[in-house]
Write a protein that holds these residues in place. Sequence first.
Motif, PDB file in Angstrom:
ATOM      1  N   VAL A 128       0.842  -1.212   0.000  1.00 13.33           N
ATOM      2  CA  VAL A 128       0.000   0.000   0.000  1.00 13.33           C
ATOM      3  C   VAL A 128       0.870   1.253   0.000  1.00 13.33           C
ATOM      4  N   ALA A 134      -3.550   6.267   2.274  1.00 12.03           N
ATOM      5  CA  ALA A 134      -2.882   5.014   2.630  1.00 12.03           C
ATOM      6  C   ALA A 134      -3.489   4.412   3.892  1.00 12.03           C
ATOM      7  N   ILE A 157      -6.851   2.712   3.106  1.00 13.34           N
ATOM      8  CA  ILE A 157      -6.644   1.454   2.373  1.00 13.34           C
ATOM      9  C   ILE A 157      -6.089   0.386   3.316  1.00 13.34           C
ATOM     10  N   ILE A 158      -5.141   0.760   4.158  1.00 15.53           N
ATOM     11  CA  ILE A 158      -4.599  -0.184   5.142  1.00 15.53           C
ATOM     12  C   ILE A 158      -5.700  -0.634   6.089  1.00 15.53           C
TER      13      ILE A 158
END
Length: 138
Positions: A17, A102, A105-106
């Motif tokens: 990611v 990020a 998404i993580i």
Amino acid sequence: MNHLKALLIKFVMIAVVLIVVLTLIFDVPFMDSIWTSLVLTVLAYILGDFLLFRLAANRSSQNVRNMIATGGDIIIAFLTIWYMQVALVDANGSIALGSFIAAVIIGAGEWFFHKYLDGNVVSKNTRTTADLEADYKK
């Protein structure tokens, strides 16, 4: 051995990611993304997965535990990524946006990672604080 495997899975997920979001989109140097991935993996595993996920609620309410831990992981990820990029890269304001993207998404990946943890790493016999409190109230 299960914790080592879980750490490796988490590191790979986070590194992919961060390399895609930070390195490819926001032009952060590759090694800075790797260092950030390493620091975030350790912090998020200890704080988000080992403490928060295991102690958030009793084992029967896995979705509640997962939501609490995922929210915590998003916050931990955003703060860690943002701080590391400010420290490593002479970052401008756009790094906050990259850190947020990020982190979200993580967080999505963490939702599934917690399911993996619950089924493969956290022992079925492990009792959380919430489990003990529920037994005490009976």
